[in-house]
Motif scaffolding. Structure first.
Motif, PDB file in Angstrom:
ATOM      1  N   LEU A 101      -6.426   1.261  -3.790  1.00  0.00           N
ATOM      2  CA  LEU A 101      -6.528   1.471  -2.344  1.00  0.00           C
ATOM      3  C   LEU A 101      -7.791   0.849  -1.780  1.00  0.00           C
ATOM      4  N   ASP A 136       0.839  -1.203   0.000  1.00  0.00           N
ATOM      5  CA  ASP A 136       0.000   0.000   0.000  1.00  0.00           C
ATOM      6  C   ASP A 136       0.873   1.251   0.000  1.00  0.00           C
ATOM      7  N   THR A 159       0.877  -2.467  -4.825  1.00  0.00           N
ATOM      8  CA  THR A 159      -0.571  -2.585  -4.877  1.00  0.00           C
ATOM      9  C   THR A 159      -1.125  -1.480  -5.765  1.00  0.00           C
ATOM     10  N   SER A 196      -3.130   5.335  -8.148  1.00  0.00           N
ATOM     11  CA  SER A 196      -1.978   4.444  -8.045  1.00  0.00           C
ATOM     12  C   SER A 196      -1.064   4.562  -9.255  1.00  0.00           C
TER      13      SER A 196
END
Length: 262
Positions: free
Chosen positions: A63, A40, A60, A83
């Motif tokens: 979220l 994360d 990752t 991301s």
């Protein structure tokens, strides 16, 4: 004389050198010659991570959200966009996905191991939307198989067989499989054959041994045989250690490298 590994080797900074701050973990892994995986990104100081100069393999790619319901898919795509911006900042090529968001204990935010027909259709549509983003921004989303017996009970689209079927149905290069062989051994087994069947759709391989989820050589999986099978099918991508150290962290990384040196 042993030949060097034909694979790019990476290691998870979330699981190794845990007595150090995350940036120091990244530096140690990088100094030992491995690429670095993180989870994360929202929990980390991104500028500090970038300043390490390490090469990052994956992180990752969302979220919150889930693949297979309308509201969850909207949130998944929304946080995937955020991301991607982080991935560009850190130079990360692969963004990892799961069937649903996971909490701090690895449990599904939205459980639902039973996948209905409409869920499959929605999941495929969500992956197509993510593939569009991947194509636009030159990143690959990788859907990871998990195990529901030990670590992630209730996660939908967890089995490698299901991940393979879903990714193959989308059949776009921007969506691949994050083939985690630890999870596959816990839930399914027959790893060499699984590696071969997933080969056309594999974006990255992750490994750890069973039981314990530690480095190769600490459990029952004969990873040198896996390495030979990967080499035989022509895999030249990344193999990432997503496991704990059974003892010394540097020794764990050395055992990992040895298992994938042909």
């Amino acid at each position: 004389m042993m030949e060097p590994t034909p694979f790019t080797l990476a290691a998870c900074a979330e699981m190794l050198f845990r007595g150090l701050p995350i940036t120091e973990r990244v530096k140690r892994i990088d100094a030992l010659g491995f690429q670095v995986e993180i989870w994360d990104w929202s929990r980390h100081d991104l500028k500090s991570l970038a300043a390490t100069g390490a090469t990052f393999s994956s992180m990752t790619g969302y979220l919150e959200g889930t693949l297979a319901d309308k509201d969850g898919a909207e949130r998944l795509v929304e946080t995937a966009r955020a991301s991607i911006a982080v991935a560009k900042e850190l130079g990360i090529p692969r963004l990892n996905l799961h069937g649903t968001g996971l909490d701090g204990q690895g449990l599904p935010i939205k459980a639902g191991a039973e996948m209905t027909g409409p869920m499959w259709i929605t999941a495929a549509d969500t992956l197509n939307r993510l593939a569009d983003l991947g194509q636009q921004h030159d990143v690959t989303f990788v859907l990871e198989n998990l195990n529901t017996a030990v670590d992630h009970p209730g996660v939908p689209f967890a089995r490698a067989e299901d991940v393979l079927a879903l990714v193959a149905s989308v059949d776009r290069p921007e969506v691949r499989i994050m083939l985690d062989l630890y999870h596959a051994q816990v839930g399914e087994g027959n790893l060499v054959e699984l590696v071969r069947r997933c080969a056309p759709y594999t974006g990255e391989i992750q490994v750890a041994d069973v039981p314990g989820r530690c480095e190769p050589g600490s459990g029952e999986i004969h990873y040198p045989a896996i390495a030979r099978a990967l080499n035989e099918i022509g895999y030249r991508g990344t193999v990432g250690l997503e496991g704990w150290a059974s003892g010394d962290d540097e020794l764990a990384l050395a055992r990992f490298r040895d298992a994938f040196t042909l």
